[in-house]
Scaffold this motif. Sequence first.
Motif, PDB file in Angstrom:
ATOM      1  N   ALA A 151      63.870  88.791  50.516  1.00  0.00           N
ATOM      2  CA  ALA A 151      63.204  88.316  51.767  1.00  0.00           C
ATOM      3  C   ALA A 151      62.339  86.989  51.610  1.00  0.00           C
ATOM      4  O   ALA A 151      61.838  86.901  50.932  1.00  0.00           O
ATOM      5  N   SER A 152      62.934  86.026  52.617  1.00  0.00           N
ATOM      6  CA  SER A 152      62.380  84.614  52.861  1.00  0.00           C
ATOM      7  C   SER A 152      61.247  84.632  53.544  1.00  0.00           C
ATOM      8  O   SER A 152      60.780  85.932  53.852  1.00  0.00           O
ATOM      9  N   THR A 153      60.296  83.694  53.714  1.00  0.00           N
ATOM     10  CA  THR A 153      59.159  83.726  54.317  1.00  0.00           C
ATOM     11  C   THR A 153      59.431  84.295  55.877  1.00  0.00           C
ATOM     12  O   THR A 153      58.579  84.969  56.656  1.00  0.00           O
TER      13      THR A 153
ATOM     14  N   LEU B 162      57.812  87.560  57.907  1.00  0.00           N
ATOM     15  CA  LEU B 162      57.062  87.173  59.198  1.00  0.00           C
ATOM     16  C   LEU B 162      57.717  88.095  60.322  1.00  0.00           C
ATOM     17  O   LEU B 162      56.966  88.901  60.954  1.00  0.00           O
ATOM     18  N   LEU B 163      58.992  88.261  60.356  1.00  0.00           N
ATOM     19  CA  LEU B 163      59.630  89.316  61.140  1.00  0.00           C
ATOM     20  C   LEU B 163      59.526  90.640  60.909  1.00  0.00           C
ATOM     21  O   LEU B 163      59.103  91.561  61.744  1.00  0.00           O
ATOM     22  N   MET B 164      59.090  90.979  59.602  1.00  0.00           N
ATOM     23  CA  MET B 164      59.014  92.470  59.314  1.00  0.00           C
ATOM     24  C   MET B 164      57.486  92.725  59.750  1.00  0.00           C
ATOM     25  O   MET B 164      57.119  93.702  60.115  1.00  0.00           O
ATOM     26  N   ALA B 165      56.549  91.662  59.689  1.00  0.00           N
ATOM     27  CA  ALA B 165      55.188  91.923  60.050  1.00  0.00           C
ATOM     28  C   ALA B 165      55.038  92.132  61.419  1.00  0.00           C
ATOM     29  O   ALA B 165      54.338  93.015  62.090  1.00  0.00           O
ATOM     30  N   GLU B 166      56.005  91.379  62.314  1.00  0.00           N
ATOM     31  CA  GLU B 166      55.859  91.376  63.537  1.00  0.00           C
ATOM     32  C   GLU B 166      56.684  92.681  64.081  1.00  0.00           C
ATOM     33  O   GLU B 166      55.867  93.276  65.217  1.00  0.00           O
ATOM     34  N   LEU B 167      57.464  93.165  63.472  1.00  0.00           N
ATOM     35  CA  LEU B 167      58.120  94.442  63.793  1.00  0.00           C
ATOM     36  C   LEU B 167      57.004  95.633  63.615  1.00  0.00           C
ATOM     37  O   LEU B 167      56.961  96.685  64.165  1.00  0.00           O
TER      38      LEU B 167
ATOM     39  N   ARG C   4      53.350  89.020  51.433  1.00  0.00           N
ATOM     40  CA  ARG C   4      54.655  88.855  50.914  1.00  0.00           C
ATOM     41  C   ARG C   4      55.236  87.508  51.339  1.00  0.00           C
ATOM     42  O   ARG C   4      55.817  86.857  50.688  1.00  0.00           O
ATOM     43  N   ALA C   5      54.691  86.930  52.558  1.00  0.00           N
ATOM     44  CA  ALA C   5      55.409  85.782  53.213  1.00  0.00           C
ATOM     45  C   ALA C   5      54.604  84.601  52.317  1.00  0.00           C
ATOM     46  O   ALA C   5      55.508  83.595  52.191  1.00  0.00           O
TER      47      ALA C   5
END
Length: 566
Positions: free
Chosen positions: A358-360, A364-369, A386-387
């Motif tokens: 996972a990249s940055t 961030l998309l996972m956090a938003e999800l 993690r980001a």
Amino acid sequence: MVRVLTYLLVIAALAAGAVWLADRPGEVSILWQGYRIETSVAIGVIGVALLAFLALVFWVTIRFILGMPSALGFASKARRRNRGFEAISRGMVAIGAGDPVAASRYAGDARKLVAEEPLTLLLEAQAAQLKGDRAQAEAAFKAMLDRPETRVLGLRGLFVEARRRGDMAAARAFADDAVRRSPSLAWANDALLDFHTAAGDWQAARTAVERRAALRLADKAEAKRQRAVLLAAEALEARDREPEKALAAALEASKLAPGLTPAAALAGRMLSERGDIKKATRVLEAAWKEVAHPDIAAAYLDVRPGDSARDRLARAETLARLRPADPEGLLAVAGAAIHAQDFARAREALRPLVAGGASTRVCLLMAELEEAEHGAAGRVREWLARATRAPRDAAWVADGLVSDHWLPVSPVSGRLDAFAWTVPPMALGGGTELDDVLADLDDRAPSAPLLEGSVEAPTEAQAVILPPAAPAQAPAEPAPVPVPAPQPETVPAVPVTEPPAPAPKTAEARASDGRAAESKPANAAPASSAAQKPEPVVFPVPHAPDDPGPSETPPAEPRGRFKLFG
């Protein structure tokens, strides 16, 4: 062979003449000053030839005697000239070897022996440059301007010296003069192009590029790319002032270089604003097929103003089909799916990206999800943490400079078309595998505890109380910290977020914090597990602002890391 035949023909002709004279006898009588000479014709011919030979020998002797002084002077000049060229040759070798003393000595010898030679001035100038005497070097280059054969060479030297002392106006004047005198000079054309791009004169820069292409100083592909970059720069600059000119320049740049992201994105957005949706779609799709870029994806999703989130998701799916193996398409699909609240599709799109590291942007998309689907603050903070440690995504990079937007010219070197969309070479993020991140993508079953010592989230009437440490380690423990949760789920006991403190905590502090979050010893196996657990992955975790912090009493054993089981 030809020479032998020539000799044979001459001998044959002489023999034939002698035979002809012998067959025709006659007498020759000469009366001069009272003397009478009579002889045969053959003897007379021989006598005339002998007299001619003697006269020729006499003339050559007189000429040699009279020309001896000039011959001696010419030999002296030749020797002097040879010595001068030998000094020039050795001086050039000394310059190549980096020996300023020997170069200056040989330059002085060449000046004494062959001062009129152009190479002498060049040797003097380069010897002065080697020893750092800029004034003497400029004097030598200015002396070259007085001779037609060295005038362009002098302009080149003065141009270099002007750039070294930072006088760009004088350097540009020398380059202009050199181009007027010799239009095919590569260095002068390149210098003018650099000056035009540094000044932001895109029209003059395009003229310089076209002149270089016409003179074959650059290949067609390079010249075409440079024209596209200059048109894109002109379009970006004129977008607000002259939108018609900006649109025309952006479209022409897209035709010259379909993969030039700034030109295609600008053309697509301006066509979308004018209502020409079909043309904007064609331009953006052509650019996406060349280079997958988030700016192209953003312009493509916004190509029709007022569309619903489902329509944007459908367009993102179209981009993903155009380049199935490109991560940018999956990122576009994931972002559009989150906005359309199609969380299952977002997880499906992000799954291969998380599995590959996972990249940055992925974090961030996972956090938003997680925030949009569950509102799980713990998971959101975990993905944000993690980001900060994840590998960096691609960016605009030129000469070691990382920029968040494209520029036509590198601010470091002034080079045209220097920025490239690539991963920065000095990535701040690492590729260390922190934990089983794929578990968070499985939305069909409740998530397993990520950290040893995790507890189920309490109801609104409950509170999570951190267990006390061992009696022998600390006399007092921090106060309970209530953490309400809107729905039952498994969350870490200590939320993970970016460290707010400017200085990192010590190993002892992290050990105390980790011990406070554990509800049982690290080496104790759960009662419900019948099989042997795999080797835990150990990693440091930053502390949240609401963490009570380490105990004042140092721990008895160093257990300063959370333990993560796969």
